[in-house]
Every structure is written in C-alpha cells, then in structure tokens.
Write an enzyme that holds these catalytic residues in place. Structure first.
Site, PDB file in Angstrom:
ATOM      1  N   LYS A 174     -32.554 -21.304   1.513  1.00  0.00           N
ATOM      2  CA  LYS A 174     -32.482 -20.204   2.474  1.00  0.00           C
ATOM      3  C   LYS A 174     -31.716 -21.063   3.787  1.00  0.00           C
ATOM      4  O   LYS A 174     -32.232 -21.508   4.603  1.00  0.00           O
ATOM      5  CB  LYS A 174     -33.741 -19.836   2.761  1.00  0.00           C
ATOM      6  CG  LYS A 174     -33.832 -18.434   3.490  1.00  0.00           C
ATOM      7  CD  LYS A 174     -33.189 -18.100   4.695  1.00  0.00           C
ATOM      8  CE  LYS A 174     -33.682 -18.677   5.843  1.00  0.00           C
ATOM      9  NZ  LYS A 174     -33.002 -18.251   7.181  1.00  0.00           N
ATOM     10  N   SER A 227     -37.258 -26.525  14.163  1.00  0.00           N
ATOM     11  CA  SER A 227     -37.987 -26.747  15.493  1.00  0.00           C
ATOM     12  C   SER A 227     -39.353 -27.052  15.044  1.00  0.00           C
ATOM     13  O   SER A 227     -40.046 -26.576  13.992  1.00  0.00           O
ATOM     14  CB  SER A 227     -37.765 -25.415  16.392  1.00  0.00           C
ATOM     15  OG  SER A 227     -38.647 -24.340  15.882  1.00  0.00           O
ATOM     16  N   CYS A 282     -30.734 -32.793  16.182  1.00  0.00           N
ATOM     17  CA  CYS A 282     -32.137 -33.244  16.519  1.00  0.00           C
ATOM     18  C   CYS A 282     -32.236 -34.615  16.679  1.00  0.00           C
ATOM     19  O   CYS A 282     -33.217 -35.106  17.156  1.00  0.00           O
ATOM     20  CB  CYS A 282     -32.988 -33.084  14.979  1.00  0.00           C
ATOM     21  SG  CYS A 282     -32.231 -33.720  13.668  1.00  0.00           S
TER      22      CYS A 282
END
Length: 500
Positions: A174, A227, A282
């Site tokens: 996904k 996140s 990140c």
C-alpha cells in the site's frame, strides 16, 4: 480526461471499484495530473486472496528460481531507472538526480535479495546425542504487507518486498496515495521478469485500505515507514491482531559539531543533509548542536551556502531543490518558521515567501535557518519534514549529548570532530539507532540494517540487512534420530529425554 492510477493485483492492472479517488499533483505546478483509485476493504481482500493463492506455490519454490527472477528484475530495474526517476520527480517533486539516487539505493536491496541463499542457509549440529542431529531452518511467513511513505516512493518499498519475496513470501504493497505511479511501474517490471501472478500486488488508498491490511487474518506481517503517530497506530493495531510488525516512525536527527571540527566540511554536510530533497527525509539533519565558541562561525558558513541553493522544478537540471509534496504540507512547514521568533529563536533565513517564476502555483518554500533555538520551541520539538534547520548551542560535549539524548526520537545522529576519542565515546553514548562520524546521513548499506531507537521504531526488527531476513522468516528446529539397522528396538522409556 485525467489518467487513473489503478491497483495491481494478480499480475495485472485492475480498475478501482470503490468509486473513490484521490488527486495526484505535480508539486512544481500545483496541477492535478492524475487520479488514484482508493481501495475498499473488499478490494484489499481480493489482493490478499491473490497473494495467498500465489503463496501456495511460491512458498514452496526453490531458492534458485526465486533468485533467478530477482536477477532478471534487477536488470530491468537498472535499464528503467531513468523512467522511474521521472515518475518520482513528476509526483513527488524532488530533483531528477535525487530521484535517480533513490532508485540506486533501492537497487542495493535487490542486490541483497539476489544473494538471499546465503542468509537462509540454516544450521546443523550432528551427533548431539547418540545418532541424534539437530537442524535449525528458516521458513517464510506467508502473505506480508508493506505500507510506505511519499518521500521515497521507490526506495522504501524496495527496502521490503525484494527480501520478503526472496524468502518465499508473497507481498501486498500500500504505497502513498500522493505519488503512486512508481510502485505500479515496478510491479509491471516484476511481472516482466517472470514473477508469478499474485506474488506482488499493489493496492492504493487511505486509512480504509491500511486498517484492512492490519486486521486481515491472512496477513502475517506488516512493515511500515512514516510518522511516529501512525507508526504507533500500525504497531498497536497489527500486534493486537497477532501480526509481526516493524514500524519505523519519525525523527529529529541531530548533528553535534565539536570545536575541533573542520567547520567548512561541517557546514557543507549540514546544508546537504538539511535541505536535500527539500528536507523531506526521515534521515535529514534538522538540528545542529554547536559546541563552545564555534556556533557563530558555523551559522554564518551554513547561511552562505544555503543562500546559493537553486530552487526550481525537479525536471530542470539546474535545480538543486524542488517543491514540497502538497500545498497543505508547504503551509504547515511555513508555520514553524513564522512562529520561531515568538518561541525564542533567531530567524537567520526565512524562506517562506519564496516563489519560482512561471510556476507560481507550485508548492514552493525556500531555505530557512533558525539559530539559538530553545528546546521548548515548536520548531525543535516536532518533526517538520521540510527545509528548516535549527541550530542549538551547547557549552560542552556532555551538554550536547544530553540534549540529543533527551529527544524522544532516536533515528539517526552524527558527530563532526577530528578527535577519535570523542567520536568513539559519542557512538557509544548517544541514544540513536544509526550514527555517523563525519558522515551527516548515516543510512546503512544494504547488508546492514536500517532503523532507529525510542519513538523512531516500534517493533523488534529494523529493515533490510540481517534483520530484514529474520523479520520475513520464522525459525524452526528439527531434531532427528535414525536408529542403526543393526540395533534392536530400545523399547518404551517414560523418563525425561536424555542427551547422551
């Protein structure tokens, strides 16, 4: 008519059936260029069913067959890297050279998967007792899922699925709905390489699709990058449904600069690590901790370099930094700069008013540099995920390390120094999963694992490397005894088994 990005299930493109679509924009213009189909829970079930059916044979296939297909996929991916990079630039906005670098780092993990046979060798101990042998083997889990972020639409999926399918699992991806096209193109290349239908599937969507994957009884493991709040949700929900989970969360990566450091090298590194890919990494350095009297000089060197960065469309070879992914995200990033002075920071550079001629509707933001940022400031506490660099001051090495370790995040960190003793001490004392010594973005090579500590990781396994192989397999120990044909049967013995 706007092009539709559809799902990939059972080895072919499948039209969305839910009637729900999301916009895919070109961040450089703000224009909607495609629409992406959002899967219903029932469509996710179809993808999982295809993966489960494929696992019945793929899970029993030989290592030689799996790696042969992956070698062919690697060759196709290599020959199509420019095309995939162009899709990334069109939907994410990063400059083309950066998109090419993303594909190259993904290829590293495909390389690792091509050599997975070494990782799956197992162990054997012979004659642990009379004519008793013990073997330890690793077997695939079944259907596994990956949920990946917008900032690396090709690389992060390749952190997951090559190892998963090399180990004998089947995969449902996904990807981010913001830049979905690269994943579908990769799926087509896998099919072209000879991967059996249903081994790799792509479903697009929002929380409906995510939650169904987390709850589905036939999904055995979930990998996630995103996140921290979502990582925590992924870990909690999937674990509650009995799944193995690796969920990588957010970051606030610090770079400690000691007084003896080469300040030009440190400034170059800070600018590259903070503003590359518009800060949407990140592993971006978002906080520099300057120790002692070097702060003013370092900030000036960073400012001089940052002001020269060329911002423009990712498709323009002259551009060094592109736009942000969406207008909403651009406005959120700008809000941290707008509120910085009130929080006690000194605004050295304010990029919130930046525009690009001819692309006024793009999601543009310039370079921002904040100095003397208090640890209470919102710009320091939160993961901004944009081109905003905070500089904090510390009087001593000990104070700087304490500041870093007080952060709830522990993804990556770096130290810049000429002192080997200080560097060695730092790598042992700092509380982060990845450490760089005079290296600002210490992303491990493919055969070492990637992952952080504290609120940057939920679950016990990092991604790729040895951890990746262990995550996508489970161990089994087999104890065997073959009686010597010359011996009479030993008879019944109800005592505790003896090892001699």
């Amino acid at each position: 008519m706007t092009e539709i990005v559809n799902h990939w299930i059972g080895g072919k493109a499948v039209d969305g059936a839910s009637g729900t679509y999301g916009p895919v924009t070109d961040p450089a213009t703000g224009a909607v260029t495609r629409r992406v189909a959002f899967a219903s829970a029932e469509e996710v079930d179809v993808a999982v069913a295809a993966a489960k059916e494929a696992y019945a044979t793929w899970g029993q296939s030989s290592l030689a067959r799996r790696t042969e297909i992956l070698f062919r996929f690697r060759a196709l991916l290599d020959s199509h890297r420019d095309e995939i990079a162009a899709l990334i630039t069109a939907e994410h906005g990063k400059v083309h050279s950066d998109a090419l670098g993303e594909v190259a780092r993904g290829l590293e993990i495909v390389d690792l998967a091509c050599g997975i046979s070494v990782q799956l060798k197992g162990e054997l101990s012979t004659q642990v007792a009379t004519r008793v042998d013990v073997a330890a083997i690793r077997q695939p889990l079944g259907v596994v899922a990956g949920i990946t972020p917008f900032n690396f639409p090709a690389m992060v999926p390749m952190w997951m699925f090559p190892i998963a399918i090399a180990c004998g699992n089947t995969f449902v991806l996904k990807p981010s709905e913001k830049d979905p096209s690269a994943s579908v193109r990769i799926a087509a290349l896998l099919t072209e390489a000879g991967l059996p239908d249903g081994v790799f599937n792509v479903v697009h969507g929002d929380r409906t699709a995510v939650d169904r994957l987390l709850e589905h009884p036939d999904v055995k493991a979930v990998s996630f990058v995103g996140s921290t709040p979502i990582a925590r949700h992924i870990h909690t929900t999937a674990s509650a449904h009995g799944k193995r989970v690796q969920a990588l969360g957010g970051a606030k990566n610090h770079m400690l600069v000691l007084p003896d450091a080469d300040l030009d090298a440190a400034a170059d590194a800070a600018v590259s690590a903070a503003y590359g890919s518009a800060g949407e990494r990140c592993m971006a350095i978002s906080a520099v901790v300057a120790v002692g009297a070097v702060g003013d000089t370092l900030v000036e060197k960073i400012r001089e370099r940052a002001e020269k960065i060329v911002i423009g469309p990712g498709s323009d070879p002259a551009s060094e930094m592109g736009p942000l992914i969406t207008r909403e995200h651009r406005d959120k990033v700008a809000s941290y700069v707008a509120g910085a002075a009130a929080d006690g920071a000194e605004v050295v550079l304010d990029g919130t008013g930046h525009t690009v001629d001819g692309h006024e509707d793009g999601h543009w933001i310039g370079i921002s540099l904040l100095d003397k940022v208090p640890t209470t400031a919102r710009a320091y506490r939160d993961e901004i995920f944009g081109p905003v660099l905070c500089v904090l001051r510390a009087e001593t090495y000990e104070e700087g390390v304490a500041l870093i370790n007080a952060s709830p995040f522990g993804n990556g960190t770096a130290i810049f120094t000429r002192d080997g003793g200080a560097a060695r001490r730092f790598q042992l004392e700092v509380e982060a999963g990845m450490v760089g010594v005079n290296v600002p973005i210490p992303v491990p090579v493919g055969y070492h694992s990637f992952g952080g500590w504290k609120d940057s990781l939920f679950g016990d396994h990092h991604v790729y490397g040895n951890d990746g192989t262990h995550f996508y397999t489970r161990g089994k120990v087999v104890t065997t005894r073959w009686p010597d044909p010359s011996e009479a049967p030993a008879g019944v013995d109800l005592g505790f088994p003896r090892n001699h």
